[in-house]
Write an enzyme that holds these catalytic residues in place. Structure first.
Site, mmCIF file in Angstrom:
data_model
loop_
_atom_site.group_PDB
_atom_site.id
_atom_site.type_symbol
_atom_site.label_atom_id
_atom_site.label_comp_id
_atom_site.label_asym_id
_atom_site.label_seq_id
_atom_site.Cartn_x
_atom_site.Cartn_y
_atom_site.Cartn_z
ATOM 1 N N SER A 77 -2.042 -7.151 -4.740
ATOM 2 C CA SER A 77 -2.059 -6.795 -6.156
ATOM 3 C C SER A 77 -3.472 -6.640 -6.692
ATOM 4 C CB SER A 77 -1.321 -7.868 -6.972
ATOM 5 O OG SER A 77 -1.884 -9.143 -6.737
ATOM 6 N N HIS B 48 2.139 -1.738 -3.880
ATOM 7 C CA HIS B 48 2.216 -2.907 -4.753
ATOM 8 C C HIS B 48 3.585 -2.952 -5.424
ATOM 9 C CE1 HIS B 48 0.781 -5.115 -8.610
ATOM 10 N NE2 HIS B 48 1.354 -5.951 -7.759
ATOM 11 N N GLU C 7 3.383 0.671 -7.162
ATOM 12 C CA GLU C 7 2.073 1.324 -7.205
ATOM 13 C C GLU C 7 1.680 1.694 -5.781
ATOM 14 O OE1 GLU C 7 -0.906 -0.065 -10.660
ATOM 15 O OE2 GLU C 7 -0.311 -1.683 -9.316
ATOM 16 N N ASN D 177 -2.028 -4.189 -13.148
ATOM 17 C CA ASN D 177 -2.684 -5.493 -13.285
ATOM 18 C C ASN D 177 -4.043 -5.398 -13.969
ATOM 19 O OD1 ASN D 177 -0.657 -7.064 -12.302
ATOM 20 N ND2 ASN D 177 -1.459 -7.238 -10.239
#
Length: 283
Positions: free
Chosen positions: A119, A140, A152, A190
């Protein structure tokens, strides 16, 4: 998509979730972990999750049994020999992931696509430790994997167009929506989300509001489905801290410094849902 066999490394929350959605999609899964106990726990978790889907009418009872039959467990990397894809979902630690990826690369052929569920860590840097790095990519997934609709897809400098196209196809096969992100710490989601959570921790640390009021404020005032502190507990405060530290190291920007209270809570072992105590308590 002609994908028959996939390996998933790590039987924790993310790994068992990835294994579950692959099995439901009809792919044979080898779920690998160093701990036999973790593998047993993972299978039990997958079984409970599938039971929940049956109770909601998402799956039938026969579909549940078929999916469970698609998952085999192992503690031996040699069991990955026939894998066409391997997804690494180990703890968010650079050196650990490097070791895991080297083990994977040593046991699969060069046509096998290798992906990391990181991540925050650099896909380019992780790819550099794998032979044929053009077949390496970031995937991800989001927690809980069976529920969240996004993946992702992160390209390193070495990632080939073919590998990227295969990753998009895999996401679609798994019933997910893919977005492509560049290789920067935190990628897209994130990069935006984690600093917001960190700011919520700073607000709580200053005594500006209770954890319950902070979460209620963001849910009701910003239409978020879960408050930032409850989300921190769900992610795991240790994971959150690791992501922030990767941001700080990667960007060298003070705005990514983690809240002192977050560090203290991790040191105390208050990691959120998985330990029963974080910003909220869990029975």
């Amino acid at each position: 998509m002609n994908l028959q066999n996939i390996g998933v490394i790590g039987a924790g929350t993310m790994g068992n979730g990835i294994a579950q959605i692959c099995a439901v999609a009809g792919i044979n899964v080898t779920l690998l972990d160093i701990s036999a106990g973790a593998l047993e726990k993972a299978l039990a978790t997958v079984g409970k999750n599938l039971d929940r889907q049956v109770s909601k009418g998402i799956l039938s009872e026969p579909q549940k049994h078929t999916a469970l039959g698609k998952i085999r467990t192992s503690t031996d990397y040699a069991s990955l020999a026939n894998a066409q894809w391997v997804i690494e979902a180990a703890t968010e630690n650079l050196e650990l992931k490097r070791r895991v990826l080297q083990q994977i690369a040593a046991h699969v052929d060069e046509q096998c696509v290798i992906a990391s569920n990181t991540s925050s860590l650099s896909i380019t840097e992780l790819a550099a430790g794998v032979n044929a790095p053009e077949r390496f990519i970031g995937l991800h997934f989001f927690n809980p994997v069976p529920v969240m609709g996004l993946i992702e897809v992160i390209r390193g400098l070495q990632t080939s167009d073919t590998t990227h196209a295969q990753a998009i196809e895999l996401a679609q096969h798994l019933g997910k929506t893919a977005i492509t992100a560049g290789n920067r710490p935190g990628f897209v989601v994130n990069r935006i989300l984690v600093p917001m959570i960190n700011e919520a921790i700073l607000v709580f640390q200053e005594g500006l509001a209770s954890a319950e009021d902070i979460d209620a404020g963001m849910c009701l005032g910003c239409n978020q489905p879960i408050g930032p502190l409850a989300l921190a507990d769900l992610i795991g405060l240790d994971t959150l801290l690791a992501i922030l530290e990767a941001f700080y190291e990667g960007f060298q920007d003070s705005k990514y410094r983690s809240a002192p209270l977050l560090k203290e809570m991790v040191a105390a072992g208050y990691l959120g849902r998985k330990t029963g105590r974080g910003f909220h308590t869990y029975g």
